[in-house]
Design an enzyme around this catalytic site. Structure first.
Site, PDB file in Angstrom:
ATOM      1  N   ASP A 186      50.719  38.584  67.015  1.00  0.00           N
ATOM      2  CA  ASP A 186      50.760  39.174  65.668  1.00  0.00           C
ATOM      3  C   ASP A 186      50.840  38.097  64.592  1.00  0.00           C
ATOM      4  O   ASP A 186      50.546  36.922  64.824  1.00  0.00           O
ATOM      5  CB  ASP A 186      51.938  40.173  65.590  1.00  0.00           C
ATOM      6  CG  ASP A 186      51.626  41.365  64.698  1.00  0.00           C
ATOM      7  OD1 ASP A 186      51.640  41.188  63.467  1.00  0.00           O
ATOM      8  OD2 ASP A 186      51.355  42.460  65.226  1.00  0.00           O
ATOM      9  N   ASP A 187      51.271  38.489  63.442  1.00  0.00           N
ATOM     10  CA  ASP A 187      51.351  37.655  62.244  1.00  0.00           C
ATOM     11  C   ASP A 187      52.176  36.381  62.501  1.00  0.00           C
ATOM     12  O   ASP A 187      53.075  36.380  63.334  1.00  0.00           O
ATOM     13  CB  ASP A 187      52.052  38.510  61.166  1.00  0.00           C
ATOM     14  CG  ASP A 187      51.891  37.958  59.783  1.00  0.00           C
ATOM     15  OD1 ASP A 187      51.314  36.872  59.643  1.00  0.00           O
ATOM     16  OD2 ASP A 187      52.356  38.629  58.835  1.00  0.00           O
ATOM     17  N   TRP A 222      55.450  53.735  53.079  1.00  0.00           N
ATOM     18  CA  TRP A 222      55.610  52.885  54.254  1.00  0.00           C
ATOM     19  C   TRP A 222      56.677  53.498  55.181  1.00  0.00           C
ATOM     20  O   TRP A 222      57.714  53.946  54.726  1.00  0.00           O
ATOM     21  CB  TRP A 222      56.037  51.464  53.821  1.00  0.00           C
ATOM     22  CG  TRP A 222      56.246  50.570  54.990  1.00  0.00           C
ATOM     23  CD1 TRP A 222      55.277  49.951  55.730  1.00  0.00           C
ATOM     24  CD2 TRP A 222      57.494  50.216  55.583  1.00  0.00           C
ATOM     25  NE1 TRP A 222      55.848  49.247  56.752  1.00  0.00           N
ATOM     26  CE2 TRP A 222      57.212  49.380  56.690  1.00  0.00           C
ATOM     27  CE3 TRP A 222      58.823  50.530  55.311  1.00  0.00           C
ATOM     28  CZ2 TRP A 222      58.197  48.842  57.511  1.00  0.00           C
ATOM     29  CZ3 TRP A 222      59.812  49.999  56.121  1.00  0.00           C
ATOM     30  CH2 TRP A 222      59.491  49.161  57.207  1.00  0.00           C
ATOM     31  N   ARG A 240      54.008  43.207  48.627  1.00  0.00           N
ATOM     32  CA  ARG A 240      54.387  42.386  49.796  1.00  0.00           C
ATOM     33  C   ARG A 240      54.012  40.916  49.561  1.00  0.00           C
ATOM     34  O   ARG A 240      53.415  40.273  50.424  1.00  0.00           O
ATOM     35  CB  ARG A 240      53.722  42.910  51.068  1.00  0.00           C
ATOM     36  CG  ARG A 240      54.506  42.555  52.323  1.00  0.00           C
ATOM     37  CD  ARG A 240      53.681  42.662  53.575  1.00  0.00           C
ATOM     38  NE  ARG A 240      54.506  42.455  54.749  1.00  0.00           N
ATOM     39  CZ  ARG A 240      54.064  42.064  55.918  1.00  0.00           C
ATOM     40  NH1 ARG A 240      52.788  41.839  56.113  1.00  0.00           N
ATOM     41  NH2 ARG A 240      54.873  41.906  56.921  1.00  0.00           N
ATOM     42  N   CYS A 269      44.950  48.720  60.966  1.00  0.00           N
ATOM     43  CA  CYS A 269      46.360  48.786  60.598  1.00  0.00           C
ATOM     44  C   CYS A 269      46.434  48.557  59.093  1.00  0.00           C
ATOM     45  O   CYS A 269      45.634  47.827  58.524  1.00  0.00           O
ATOM     46  CB  CYS A 269      47.107  47.689  61.347  1.00  0.00           C
ATOM     47  SG  CYS A 269      48.841  47.572  60.928  1.00  0.00           S
ATOM     48  N   ASP A 282      54.424  51.800  60.811  1.00  0.00           N
ATOM     49  CA  ASP A 282      55.316  50.749  61.303  1.00  0.00           C
ATOM     50  C   ASP A 282      56.590  51.369  61.848  1.00  0.00           C
ATOM     51  O   ASP A 282      57.361  50.712  62.545  1.00  0.00           O
ATOM     52  CB  ASP A 282      55.678  49.778  60.176  1.00  0.00           C
ATOM     53  CG  ASP A 282      54.620  48.698  60.009  1.00  0.00           C
ATOM     54  OD1 ASP A 282      53.671  48.666  60.817  1.00  0.00           O
ATOM     55  OD2 ASP A 282      54.737  47.885  59.069  1.00  0.00           O
ATOM     56  N   ASP A 313      44.812  44.020  59.686  1.00  0.00           N
ATOM     57  CA  ASP A 313      45.846  44.587  58.830  1.00  0.00           C
ATOM     58  C   ASP A 313      45.409  44.567  57.362  1.00  0.00           C
ATOM     59  O   ASP A 313      44.489  43.833  56.976  1.00  0.00           O
ATOM     60  CB  ASP A 313      47.143  43.781  59.003  1.00  0.00           C
ATOM     61  CG  ASP A 313      48.379  44.653  58.884  1.00  0.00           C
ATOM     62  OD1 ASP A 313      48.299  45.706  58.247  1.00  0.00           O
ATOM     63  OD2 ASP A 313      49.427  44.260  59.426  1.00  0.00           O
ATOM     64  N   CYS A 314      46.098  45.317  56.551  1.00  0.00           N
ATOM     65  CA  CYS A 314      45.780  45.396  55.125  1.00  0.00           C
ATOM     66  C   CYS A 314      47.054  45.885  54.449  1.00  0.00           C
ATOM     67  O   CYS A 314      47.339  47.075  54.449  1.00  0.00           O
ATOM     68  CB  CYS A 314      44.635  46.391  54.943  1.00  0.00           C
ATOM     69  SG  CYS A 314      44.394  46.958  53.265  1.00  0.00           S
ATOM     70  N   ASN A 315      47.824  44.937  53.926  1.00  0.00           N
ATOM     71  CA  ASN A 315      49.187  45.284  53.522  1.00  0.00           C
ATOM     72  C   ASN A 315      49.429  45.462  52.031  1.00  0.00           C
ATOM     73  O   ASN A 315      50.564  45.640  51.628  1.00  0.00           O
ATOM     74  CB  ASN A 315      50.155  44.224  54.054  1.00  0.00           C
ATOM     75  CG  ASN A 315      50.489  44.467  55.516  1.00  0.00           C
ATOM     76  OD1 ASN A 315      50.994  45.525  55.870  1.00  0.00           O
ATOM     77  ND2 ASN A 315      50.174  43.508  56.373  1.00  0.00           N
ATOM     78  N   LYS A 326      43.704  42.976  65.740  1.00  0.00           N
ATOM     79  CA  LYS A 326      44.483  43.910  64.919  1.00  0.00           C
ATOM     80  C   LYS A 326      44.210  43.528  63.473  1.00  0.00           C
ATOM     81  O   LYS A 326      44.575  42.436  63.034  1.00  0.00           O
ATOM     82  CB  LYS A 326      45.973  43.770  65.251  1.00  0.00           C
ATOM     83  CG  LYS A 326      46.901  44.597  64.365  1.00  0.00           C
ATOM     84  CD  LYS A 326      48.346  44.484  64.848  1.00  0.00           C
ATOM     85  CE  LYS A 326      49.321  45.212  63.948  1.00  0.00           C
ATOM     86  NZ  LYS A 326      50.722  45.017  64.374  1.00  0.00           N
TER      87      LYS A 326
HETATM   88  C1  GLA Z   1      52.264  45.050  58.939  1.00  0.00           C
HETATM   89  C2  GLA Z   1      51.902  45.749  60.228  1.00  0.00           C
HETATM   90  C3  GLA Z   1      52.853  45.354  61.339  1.00  0.00           C
HETATM   91  C4  GLA Z   1      52.830  43.853  61.505  1.00  0.00           C
HETATM   92  C5  GLA Z   1      53.116  43.178  60.186  1.00  0.00           C
HETATM   93  C6  GLA Z   1      52.913  41.692  60.276  1.00  0.00           C
HETATM   94  O1  GLA Z   1      53.480  45.509  58.453  1.00  0.00           O
HETATM   95  O2  GLA Z   1      51.895  47.138  60.051  1.00  0.00           O
HETATM   96  O3  GLA Z   1      52.527  45.982  62.538  1.00  0.00           O
HETATM   97  O4  GLA Z   1      51.582  43.458  62.011  1.00  0.00           O
HETATM   98  O5  GLA Z   1      52.288  43.658  59.148  1.00  0.00           O
HETATM   99  O6  GLA Z   1      53.206  41.064  59.084  1.00  0.00           O
END
Ligand code: GLA
Length: 734
Positions: free
Chosen positions: A363-364, A196, A443, A525, A547, A479-481, A477
């Site tokens: 965003d989130d 990361w 996470r 993302c 990020d 995402d996949c964290n 956007k």
């Molecule tokens: C990830 C994305 C960020 C943001 C966060 C939100 O880390 O890479 O850009 O969107 O999630 O929780």
């Protein structure tokens, strides 16, 4: 003396017909050249039907001479006649790393594959498809190798299809997409590792004998630690303009494996495909197993040509709307994180307009009620607007944006769930976890079981619902964290299929989304750049490289991505990471798809004016940055500054970005930067843009220089500690 009779098929490649070339007589050899504008990959089936790679490189003027190539090498004996196999089977003669390993229905582990026939199909004037049929002489087991070649772009996509008609199931233990063979005296691997916030860290080293494996076992976010994109230089490490270099990349978003085996004859065997780790695949009679695609290009003129080939190919054939338009956006992630409400967002929407952006991206943090998404520990999976933060829902924000004159986009992470969510309470069986083991989180979240069609419906529904409720929604956007721990699906009977079925499920969902919403821009993302590959990018317009938006880091990260991915696909946002002035941050973000993630209201008057003017400059240059040719001029790894240029296809207009990367005393552009890709006979005027209010340029904007001069002597952007980033625009003077 023995003269083999040969079945030679190069002429057929250009006929535009789909032709089946039948099984040659036993004593016949068949040569199959796959030609692109500059390169050739040549296969040859020997008398006994062994199919090998006899050439990969700059193409010969006389195609008939490919047959003479093997005779010129005196490297020693290949006892197996299969070191160069186009798809190495195991358990028979093979002694080295196989491309395919199976257990037949009778428990036997041996496989042999012999050439049967091949067929060229012309897809259009630029694209051709070669399929080669291979067969086991003992078992009813077949493999078709596919080579899709893009003539102008010098790119080949290769994959395999595996089938059998045995009495029972066959277990596929390994099932690569491609198997290639390179010849050189030395091989230099450039590979990428990371984590990361430090994606695409390059390492270049000479390969030694044995196997070097680049792989991922993460399930999702598969590129987090390693990328499946790599390059191999032959002889010495290629530079931007010199040297022979092969670029490879697996189009796959799950576990991958690339084996680079330097064999005892000093040739390089490349075997790339899905990682067979925990993934033995049971194939029923009559079923087909189609591997993902391995793509490659080759240049004997250095890394620059290879990347421009790949970038052009990606824009034309992979990215959604790769040659189309994009929007400059303002994102609220770093401006607010999870802490916002309707009023705050309404202000930010107005700020987008004030800045000159086209779109506001929420965003989130906008969802979850029983477990509000106020940090990353809860609420993921509950895709209902949080009633406290957004009492009037997303639709009121979309309206607000519309009234303000900007578009509206939204963040989702639909493949994931926090254990602390209503979703998880309702559907504990829809989550990837080992039933008898403690949960383990990445996470604070778990991955949904996308192998389950019900879960696929749910994920599709998250997106579909957003669009149905808000038809003017203009950007997603995605995402996949999290990576996959404790891989297990309650839905699947055969857990060895899990990793593969997950990825299939993901593509099924994305396919459905694109069928219904073919063009809507979507950013790929993954907690930064954890998922950047050309299979996923088929569904996306752009990706989030990292990020880490500190421009000092981004110069390097974006530089490295640019070897494989076009600027139009790289979302670069101006944020408050790093200590550099807003000009430096904006100039760095401008080398790709520009966006902002700052608190506009906190900008000083001059900073705001600078950003507004930079956006307007960007809009006049975006077509060249996104769709032009990119040249990496001065490497940040090797110099005190970095320099990159972009030029339109007509070679009349372009832009050069220059950034200081050293803070040592006296650092800067001591020597002129040699430009590339210009027309030597034309004259160009160079002037500085993106000047901070009140600062005048040191560049004499009225002077013009010949392309010849600019390419042989160069131009000094005058980068120094007082001018840490310099953006130059050039155009032809008539
Ligand atoms: C990830 C994305 C960020 C943001 C966060 C939100 O880390 O890479 O850009 O969107 O999630 O929780």
């Amino acid at each position: 003396m023995y003269f083999p009779s040969r079945c030679f098929t190069v002429v057929l490649f250009f006929t535009g017909l789909s032709l089946m070339i039948p099984h040659p007589s036993v004593a016949q050899e068949t040569t199959i050249p796959i030609l692109t504008e500059n390169n050739a990959l040549v296969l040859r089936a020997g008398k006994n039907g062994d199919l090998g790679v006899i050439f990969l490189g700059r193409k010969l003027s006389n195609a008939a001479e490919y047959d003479e190539v093997p005779g010129m090498f005196r490297q020693g004996d290949d006892y197996t006649n299969s070191l160069n196999a186009a798809y190495t089977p195991s358990g028979a003669r093979n002694l080295l790393e196989p491309a395919i390993t199976v257990t037949h229905s009778d428990g036997n582990n041996s496989l042999d594959l012999r050439y049967v026939s091949h067929r060229f199909t012309k897809v259009d004037e630029n694209v051709s498809l070669l399929s080669v049929e291979l067969k086991d002489p003992v078992y009813h087991f077949d493999v078709t190798l596919f080579y899709k070649s893009y003539y102008r772009e010098d790119v080949i996509e290769q994959w395999s299809e595996i089938r059998h008609r045995e009495k029972g199931n066959v277990l596929l233990q390994k099932y690569a997409s491609a198997n290639l063979y390179l010849k050189g005296d030395r091989y230099w691997l450039k590979q990428y590792h990371g984590d990361w916030a430090r994606e695409m860290q390059p390492e270049e080293s000479q390969l030694t004998h044995g196997i070097k494996t680049i792989d991922s076992k993460l399930g999702t976010r598969a590129n987090l630690f390693q990328s499946s994109s790599f390059m191999i230089s032959l002889g010495t490490p290629a530079t931007e303009d010199e040297g022979a270099v092969f670029y490879g990349s697996l189009e796959y978003s799950g576990n991958f494996r690339v084996d680079l085996e330097l064999d005892y004859l000093n040739n390089l065997r490349i075997i790339a495909g899905i990682n067979n780790y925990a993934s033995a695949y049971t194939l029923k009679p009559g079923e087909s197993f189609v591997t993902p695609v391995f793509l490659y290009t080759f240049s004997d003129k250095g890394k620059g040509v290879a990347s421009r080939q790949l970038q052009r190919w990606a824009r034309t054939y992979k990215l959604v709307d790769g040659n189309g338009d994009r929007q400059v956006l303002l994102n609220n992630w770093e401006a607010t994180y999870f802490d916002f409400n309707e009023t705050r967002l309404a202000e930010l929407i107005k700020d987008s307009k004030k800045l000159g952006a086209d779109l506001f991206l929420l965003d989130d943090g906008w969802f979850g009620n029983k477990y509000p998404r106020n940090d990353d520990r809860a609420g993921l999976g509950d895709w209902q607007e949080n009633k406290i933060k957004l009492p009037n829902g997303i639709s009121s924000l979309v309206r607000e944006a519309q009234n303000t004159g900007v578009k509206f986009g939204i963040w989702i992470e639909p493949e994931m769930v926090n254990p602390k969510s209503e979703f998880y309470e309702k559907h504990p069986g829809w989550v990837v976890k080992q039933p008898a083991r403690a949960e383990h989180y990445f996470r604070n979240q778990l991955v949904l079981d996308l192998s389950n069609p019900e879960v696929q419906d749910f994920v599709f529904g998250v997106v579909d619902h957003l669009f149905t409720e808000n038809p003017t929604l203009a950007y997603i956007k995605w995402d996949c964290n999290a990576v996959i721990y404790n891989a297990y699906s309650t839905h699947l009977r055969n857990q060895s299929h899990f990793y593969i079925e997950y990825v299939r499920g993901l593509y099924r969902v994305l396919e459905r989304i694109r069928l219904k919403y073919p063009k809507v821009p979507m950013m790929l993302c993954s907690g930064g750049g954890g998922r950047v590959d050309y299979a996923a990018l088929k569904y996306f317009t752009e990706f989030w490289p990292s990020d880490n938006t500190d421009p000092a880091e981004r110069i390097f990260i974006q530089w490295e991505y640019s070897y494989f991915y076009p600027a139009v696909s790289s979302s670069n946002h101006v944020t408050d990471w790093g200590k550099q002035p807003v000009k430096f941050r904006t100039d760095v973000a401008m080398m790709g798809k520009l966006g902002f993630d700052i608190v506009v209201s906190k900008l000083s008057e001059n900073d705001l004016r600078f950003c507004q003017e930079a956006i307007s400059n960007y809009k006049s240059l975006k077509d060249i940055i996104w769709h032009g040719d990119q040249y990496r001029l001065v490497s940040p790894w090797e110099s005190e500054f970095a320099s990159l240029m972009y030029i339109n296809p007509e070679r009349t207009r372009g832009v050069i970005f220059n950034y200081l990367v050293s803070s040592r005393y006296g650092s800067g552009s001591k020597l002129p930067v040699k430009l590339k890709g210009l027309d030597p006979a034309r004259k160009y005027r160079i002037r500085e843009i993106n000047l901070y209010p009140g600062i005048s340029s040191l560049i004499e904007g009225e002077k013009s220089y010949s392309g010849d001069f600019l390419m042989k002597v160069g131009f000094n952007p005058q980068v120094n500690s007082g001018r840490t980033s310099v953006v130059l625009q050039f155009e032809e003077v008539l």
